[in-house]
Design an enzyme around this catalytic site. Structure first.
Site, PDB file in Angstrom:
ATOM      1  N   ASP A 201     137.954  51.432   7.428  1.00  0.00           N
ATOM      2  CA  ASP A 201     138.670  50.159   7.352  1.00  0.00           C
ATOM      3  C   ASP A 201     140.168  50.454   7.287  1.00  0.00           C
ATOM      4  O   ASP A 201     140.618  51.277   6.488  1.00  0.00           O
ATOM      5  CB  ASP A 201     138.218  49.384   6.098  1.00  0.00           C
ATOM      6  CG  ASP A 201     138.792  47.971   6.045  1.00  0.00           C
ATOM      7  OD1 ASP A 201     138.025  47.005   6.206  1.00  0.00           O
ATOM      8  OD2 ASP A 201     140.029  47.855   5.853  1.00  0.00           O
ATOM      9  N   ASN A 209     149.950  42.570  10.797  1.00  0.00           N
ATOM     10  CA  ASN A 209     150.032  41.285  11.497  1.00  0.00           C
ATOM     11  C   ASN A 209     151.180  40.441  10.956  1.00  0.00           C
ATOM     12  O   ASN A 209     151.937  39.847  11.736  1.00  0.00           O
ATOM     13  CB  ASN A 209     148.729  40.503  11.323  1.00  0.00           C
ATOM     14  CG  ASN A 209     147.626  41.004  12.239  1.00  0.00           C
ATOM     15  OD1 ASN A 209     147.890  41.443  13.351  1.00  0.00           O
ATOM     16  ND2 ASN A 209     146.393  40.950  11.770  1.00  0.00           N
ATOM     17  N   ASP A 218     146.911  43.765  17.501  1.00  0.00           N
ATOM     18  CA  ASP A 218     145.919  44.042  18.553  1.00  0.00           C
ATOM     19  C   ASP A 218     146.179  45.389  19.207  1.00  0.00           C
ATOM     20  O   ASP A 218     145.257  46.158  19.492  1.00  0.00           O
ATOM     21  CB  ASP A 218     145.978  42.956  19.631  1.00  0.00           C
ATOM     22  CG  ASP A 218     145.176  41.717  19.226  1.00  0.00           C
ATOM     23  OD1 ASP A 218     144.661  41.702  18.094  1.00  0.00           O
ATOM     24  OD2 ASP A 218     145.085  40.786  20.041  1.00  0.00           O
ATOM     25  N   GLU A 244     139.001  44.816  11.692  1.00  0.00           N
ATOM     26  CA  GLU A 244     139.728  46.085  11.589  1.00  0.00           C
ATOM     27  C   GLU A 244     138.854  47.113  10.895  1.00  0.00           C
ATOM     28  O   GLU A 244     139.311  47.980  10.190  1.00  0.00           O
ATOM     29  CB  GLU A 244     141.077  45.920  10.874  1.00  0.00           C
ATOM     30  CG  GLU A 244     141.151  44.817   9.851  1.00  0.00           C
ATOM     31  CD  GLU A 244     140.470  45.178   8.528  1.00  0.00           C
ATOM     32  OE1 GLU A 244     139.325  44.727   8.337  1.00  0.00           O
ATOM     33  OE2 GLU A 244     141.099  45.888   7.716  1.00  0.00           O
TER      34      GLU A 244
HETATM   35  P1  GH3 Z   1     142.630  46.403   2.887  1.00  0.00           P
HETATM   36  O1  GH3 Z   1     143.448  47.631   2.768  1.00  0.00           O
HETATM   37  O2  GH3 Z   1     142.098  45.940   1.586  1.00  0.00           O
HETATM   38  O3  GH3 Z   1     141.572  46.562   3.883  1.00  0.00           O
HETATM   39  O4  GH3 Z   1     143.630  45.255   3.387  1.00  0.00           O
HETATM   40  P2  GH3 Z   1     143.580  44.484   4.742  1.00  0.00           P
HETATM   41  O5  GH3 Z   1     144.800  43.630   4.851  1.00  0.00           O
HETATM   42  O6  GH3 Z   1     143.343  45.408   5.866  1.00  0.00           O
HETATM   43  O7  GH3 Z   1     142.263  43.631   4.581  1.00  0.00           O
HETATM   44  P3  GH3 Z   1     141.928  42.126   4.788  1.00  0.00           P
HETATM   45  O8  GH3 Z   1     140.446  42.058   4.885  1.00  0.00           O
HETATM   46  O9  GH3 Z   1     142.585  41.284   3.734  1.00  0.00           O
HETATM   47  O10 GH3 Z   1     142.568  41.721   6.164  1.00  0.00           O
HETATM   48  C1  GH3 Z   1     142.125  42.219   7.351  1.00  0.00           C
HETATM   49  C2  GH3 Z   1     143.101  41.785   8.389  1.00  0.00           C
HETATM   50  O11 GH3 Z   1     142.763  42.266   9.665  1.00  0.00           O
HETATM   51  C3  GH3 Z   1     143.208  40.303   8.478  1.00  0.00           C
HETATM   52  C4  GH3 Z   1     143.047  39.997   9.937  1.00  0.00           C
HETATM   53  O12 GH3 Z   1     144.046  39.119  10.397  1.00  0.00           O
HETATM   54  C5  GH3 Z   1     143.220  41.326  10.608  1.00  0.00           C
HETATM   55  N1  GH3 Z   1     142.424  41.392  11.827  1.00  0.00           N
HETATM   56  C6  GH3 Z   1     141.075  41.394  11.942  1.00  0.00           C
HETATM   57  N2  GH3 Z   1     140.716  41.415  13.251  1.00  0.00           N
HETATM   58  C7  GH3 Z   1     141.860  41.436  13.969  1.00  0.00           C
HETATM   59  C8  GH3 Z   1     142.139  41.461  15.372  1.00  0.00           C
HETATM   60  O13 GH3 Z   1     141.256  41.477  16.239  1.00  0.00           O
HETATM   61  N3  GH3 Z   1     143.438  41.476  15.736  1.00  0.00           N
HETATM   62  C9  GH3 Z   1     144.454  41.477  14.808  1.00  0.00           C
HETATM   63  N4  GH3 Z   1     145.703  41.494  15.240  1.00  0.00           N
HETATM   64  N5  GH3 Z   1     144.211  41.434  13.499  1.00  0.00           N
HETATM   65  C10 GH3 Z   1     142.942  41.418  13.066  1.00  0.00           C
HETATM   66 MG    MG Z   2     141.501  46.507   5.939  1.00  0.00          MG
HETATM   67 MG    MG Z   3     138.365  44.827   6.341  1.00  0.00          MG
END
Ligand code: GH3
Ligand code: MG
Ligand code: MG
Ligand code: MG
Ligand code: MG
Length: 324
Positions: A201, A209, A218, A244
């Site tokens: 992760d 973002n 992305d 992610e």
């Molecule tokens: P942590 O270290 O606890 O994992 O923090 P984090 O911010 O990575 O975790 P969180 O689950 O709060 O957020 C995941 C983020 O990943 C939020 C979401 O917008 C972003 N994300 C997920 N899928 C995509 C994608 O396909 N494209 C983009 N640009 N962002 C994505």
């Molecule tokens: Mg994360």
């Molecule tokens: Mg996650």
């Protein structure tokens, strides 16, 4: 390489002139035991420079030759010394041979004809009707049908490939991951192998973002996917598990080996310069690893649960680390 074949209408059936317009040579195998019948076909076809004709007299000889040489088309006689045309077609099907087969039958029998088509022949022609015009038309139709079939197969393959891939990263998608995990767990059970599973992760990805925009996010995911694909071995299965989150299935791999692979990968990610427009950014990832021992009875579900727990620990302990 597709053979395109067109009737040249202006020249069609005009005496000995070229009727078929071919981009390349067409090689035909005639399986015919009777000399008279073969010479009828030969006399018609030898007038056309693009057509190369080979002949064998039995099913056995046919398969011997088909193993060595490529043919674009097979003319098949119905009654042969070592079997019938139907038996030949069954063997063609069971071997997965894709060469189109046209049956030239002396029987003139509708029932035989329909069975022949059902068995996979492209067409049939009663010997009595084997004129220049009819033969050339049948060649043309069979080659065109074969080319369409090839295109269909290619499209089907592409669709199947697309249904198992994640669009952004090109890695396997979650659906494929679930199938692959089941398959690998069964395989490991059957052969008494180990099997490791890693869940990765990205750390604070929301911040990427928020700071650089979703498009940048992305792009980072895409580059991360490439880095992952480049860091695993041929038989490892790299997947995008969720937004992610990524997963790697490592067949026949011990926990120790999996941890060291993940550790190397974690460092590589940390050091990698991700770029977007003219910005450079660094990210880190947390990894949870677990393994099934060779004599263990761990299910795929259990492995996922354990890897997830390890990942949670990695996050709690401060991220940018591998926990097993
Ligand atoms: P942590 O270290 O606890 O994992 O923090 P984090 O911010 O990575 O975790 P969180 O689950 O709060 O957020 C995941 C983020 O990943 C939020 C979401 O917008 C972003 N994300 C997920 N899928 C995509 C994608 O396909 N494209 C983009 N640009 N962002 C994505
Ligand atoms: Mg994360
Ligand atoms: Mg996650
Ligand atoms: Mg015959
Ligand atoms: Mg015969």
């Amino acid at each position: 390489k597709i053979q395109t074949l067109r009737h040249d209408e202006s020249k069609s059936y005009a005496g000995g002139k070229t009727i078929l317009n071919l981009d390349q040579q067409v090689s035909i195998l005639s399986i015919e035991d009777r000399d008279e019948d073969f010479s009828t076909i030969q006399q018609i076809l030898h007038k056309h420079d693009q057509l190369r004709l080979n002949r064998v007299k039995s099913i056995q000889e046919a398969f011997e030759l088909l193993e060595k040489d490529h043919f674009d088309l097979i003319f098949l006689d119905y009654l042969l010394p070592d079997g019938t045309g139907l038996e030949f077609l069954e063997k063609v099907n069971s071997k997965g041979l894709e060469t189109p087969v046209v049956v030239i039958t002396g029987q003139g029998d509708e029932l035989i004809a329909s069975r022949i088509i059902q068995a996979g022949a492209y067409d049939y022609l009663p010997k009595a009707k084997a004129s220049d015009k009819a033969l050339l038309r049948i060649i043309s139709n069979a080659l065109e049908k074969a080319s369409l079939k090839r295109e269909m197969r290619r499209a089907q393959k592409k669709l199947a490939e697309m249904s198992m891939r994640d669009e952004l990263t090109g890695l396997f998608n979650r659906r494929y991951f679930a199938e692959a995990l089941d398959r690998e767990v069964s395989g490991a059970e059957r052969y008494g192998h180990g099997l490791a599973l890693c869940i990765i992760d990205l750390d604070h990805f929301k911040l990427v973002n928020d700071t650089h925009g979703h498009l940048c996010g992305d792009r980072v995911l895409k580059d991360f996917g490439r880095l992952l694909a480049d860091s695993i071995r041929k038989y490892d299965v790299g997947c995008r598990y969720g937004g992610e989150e990524f997963a790697i299935i490592l067949p026949d791999t011990s926990l120790e080996k999996a941890v060291s692979l993940c550790e190397r990968f974690r460092k590589r990610v940390k050091e990698f310069e991700f770029t977007f427009d003219d910005q450079t950014l660094h990210i880190t990832a947390s990894v949870g690893v677990t393994a099934r021992y060779p004599d263990g009875d761990t299910s795929g579900e259990k492995l996922l649960e354990l890897a997830d727990k390890a990942l949670y620990q990695a996050k709690r302990q401060g991220r940018d680390r591998v926990v097993a």
